[in-house]
Write an enzyme that holds these catalytic residues in place. Structure first.
Site, PDB file in Angstrom:
ATOM      1  N   CYS A  79       0.810  -1.165  -0.085  1.00  0.00           N
ATOM      2  CA  CYS A  79      -0.236   0.028   0.144  1.00  0.00           C
ATOM      3  C   CYS A  79       0.856   1.089   0.069  1.00  0.00           C
ATOM      4  O   CYS A  79       1.353   1.468   1.028  1.00  0.00           O
ATOM      5  CB  CYS A  79      -0.986  -0.040   1.196  1.00  0.00           C
ATOM      6  SG  CYS A  79      -2.156   1.385   1.146  1.00  0.00           S
ATOM      7  N   ASN A 156       1.815  -6.687  -4.728  1.00  0.00           N
ATOM      8  CA  ASN A 156       0.381  -6.738  -5.151  1.00  0.00           C
ATOM      9  C   ASN A 156       0.050  -6.986  -6.348  1.00  0.00           C
ATOM     10  O   ASN A 156       0.725  -6.101  -7.230  1.00  0.00           O
ATOM     11  CB  ASN A 156      -0.682  -5.693  -4.342  1.00  0.00           C
ATOM     12  CG  ASN A 156      -0.195  -4.423  -4.515  1.00  0.00           C
ATOM     13  OD1 ASN A 156       0.641  -4.021  -5.331  1.00  0.00           O
ATOM     14  ND2 ASN A 156      -1.138  -3.452  -4.158  1.00  0.00           N
ATOM     15  N   CYS A 216      -4.059   5.583  -6.036  1.00  0.00           N
ATOM     16  CA  CYS A 216      -3.429   4.162  -5.716  1.00  0.00           C
ATOM     17  C   CYS A 216      -1.717   4.280  -5.682  1.00  0.00           C
ATOM     18  O   CYS A 216      -1.413   4.206  -7.064  1.00  0.00           O
ATOM     19  CB  CYS A 216      -4.073   3.192  -6.398  1.00  0.00           C
ATOM     20  SG  CYS A 216      -3.625   1.341  -5.995  1.00  0.00           S
TER      21      CYS A 216
HETATM   22  N1  LIG Z   1      -4.167   2.027  -2.173  1.00  0.00           N
HETATM   23  C1  LIG Z   1      -2.945   1.281  -2.155  1.00  0.00           C
HETATM   24  C2  LIG Z   1      -3.176  -0.088  -2.842  1.00  0.00           C
HETATM   25  C3  LIG Z   1      -3.909  -1.086  -1.991  1.00  0.00           C
HETATM   26  C4  LIG Z   1      -3.730  -2.241  -2.691  1.00  0.00           C
HETATM   27  C5  LIG Z   1      -4.906  -3.323  -2.131  1.00  0.00           C
HETATM   28  N2  LIG Z   1      -6.206  -2.744  -2.705  1.00  0.00           N
HETATM   29  C6  LIG Z   1      -4.893  -4.552  -2.601  1.00  0.00           C
HETATM   30  O1  LIG Z   1      -3.634  -4.826  -3.364  1.00  0.00           O
HETATM   31  O2  LIG Z   1      -5.566  -5.584  -2.238  1.00  0.00           O
HETATM   32  C7  LIG Z   1      -1.686   1.964  -2.593  1.00  0.00           C
HETATM   33  O3  LIG Z   1      -1.685   3.141  -2.487  1.00  0.00           O
HETATM   34  O4  LIG Z   1      -0.725   1.281  -2.994  1.00  0.00           O
END
Ligand SMILES: N[C@H](CCC[C@H](N)C(=O)O)C(=O)O
Length: 278
Positions: A79, A156, A216
């Site tokens: 994240c 991720n 994100c």
């Molecule tokens: N908002 C986050 C990503 C979260 C990822 C999450 N949604 C997952 O991989 O399940 C960021 O700033 O990288």
């Protein structure tokens, strides 16, 4: 849970370019977050509401460790924006402008730049199908899906589509469609990006376990890597997201992501709320 917190459970509310977080500081005690607590807390009507929850823990050979949960209660391996927000907080706490941290991905480092933005090295992109991960061997530069997306892991999974106009899409329908595609055994985050200038992309995102978010960080890293790999941009890219601008610099030592952070408020979860969490 409540028996441990008869005085309630303090938390911080922070955001990075509108990607919002609840932060729990569990240093000096055991981790407290469960899927049930993350889900209850993530409810924007009955809980606090957030895109992700980040829990700070003690670490042996780093300044701290971080674990991440989505608002649906699922775990996230990375994240980026929460990493920048918590690093900002920890640099203030430690009186430094650089910290190292451990995440599921491994050891990361974050810095405060002279212009005040907080940047984090999110590590090297994962381009092998097994690393993203995908369910079987395919060309991760050209996935066998309509729209010819790119798969990039940043701790991720991300599925990146390049489209003529990211603002003209039904992100909810498209995002839902691909988040759970069987090609992604752990589901995926879904990004939609358009080239809007030299080394500049407009990007929108449907996040695994959270839905549409205003930004994100790991998704911005994945999109910049995909764009450079496709030859659409260089390796130093600016992305315009719904919640603000993120800067990505894909360097030999990893993918660096810089952007704004905000510490919005501090509050305390009531013992009554904690008792209500299974
Ligand atoms: N908002 C986050 C990503 C979260 C990822 C999450 N949604 C997952 O991989 O399940 C960021 O700033 O990288």
């Amino acid at each position: 849970m409540a028996e441990h917190f008869s005085q309630g459970l303090p938390f911080m509310k922070m955001h990075g370019a509108g990607n919002d977080f609840v932060i729990l500081d569990s240093r000096g005690r055991g981790a407290v977050t469960t899927s049930a607590l993350a889900r209850a807390l993530g409810d924007r009507n009955r809980g606090v509401g957030y895109d992700q929850l980040a829990e700070i823990r003690d670490a042996e050979d780093a300044d701290f460790a971080l674990d991440f949960w989505n608002s649906d209660g699922s775990r996230a391996g990375a994240c980026g924006n929460a990493t920048r927000c918590v690093s900002h907080y920890m640099m203030q706490q430690l009186g430094r402008d650089q910290v190292t941290l451990l995440t599921q991905r491994g050891r990361l480092s974050a810095q405060r730049r002279a212009d005040g933005l907080v940047c984090v090295n999110m590590g090297h992109p994962q381009r092998a199908w097994q690393e993203v991960p995908l369910s079987h061997a395919v060309d991760t530069d050209h996935l066998p899906l309509p729209g010819d997306p790119v798969a990039v892991g940043m701790g991720n999974p991300h599925c990146v589509f390049f489209v003529a106009d990211a603002d003209a899409l039904d992100i909810t329908a498209e995002g839902r469609r691909y988040e759970t595609d069987p090609l992604f055994p752990q589901k995926t985050n879904v990004e939609f990006a358009s080239l809007i200038g030299p080394d500049r992309l407009r990007m929108r995102v449907w996040e695994r376990g959270a839905g549409i978010t205003l930004a994100c960080g790991s998704g911005a890293c994945a999109t910049a890597v995909a764009a450079a790999t496709r030859g659409l941009t260089g390796r130093n890219v600016t992305l315009d997201l719904d919640g603000g601008v993120l800067e990505i610099d894909w360097r030999d030592d990893g993918v660096w992501m810089a952007g704004p952070v905000a510490h919005v408020f501090d509050a305390v979860l009531s013992p009554e709320f904690l008792r209500s969490v299974a």
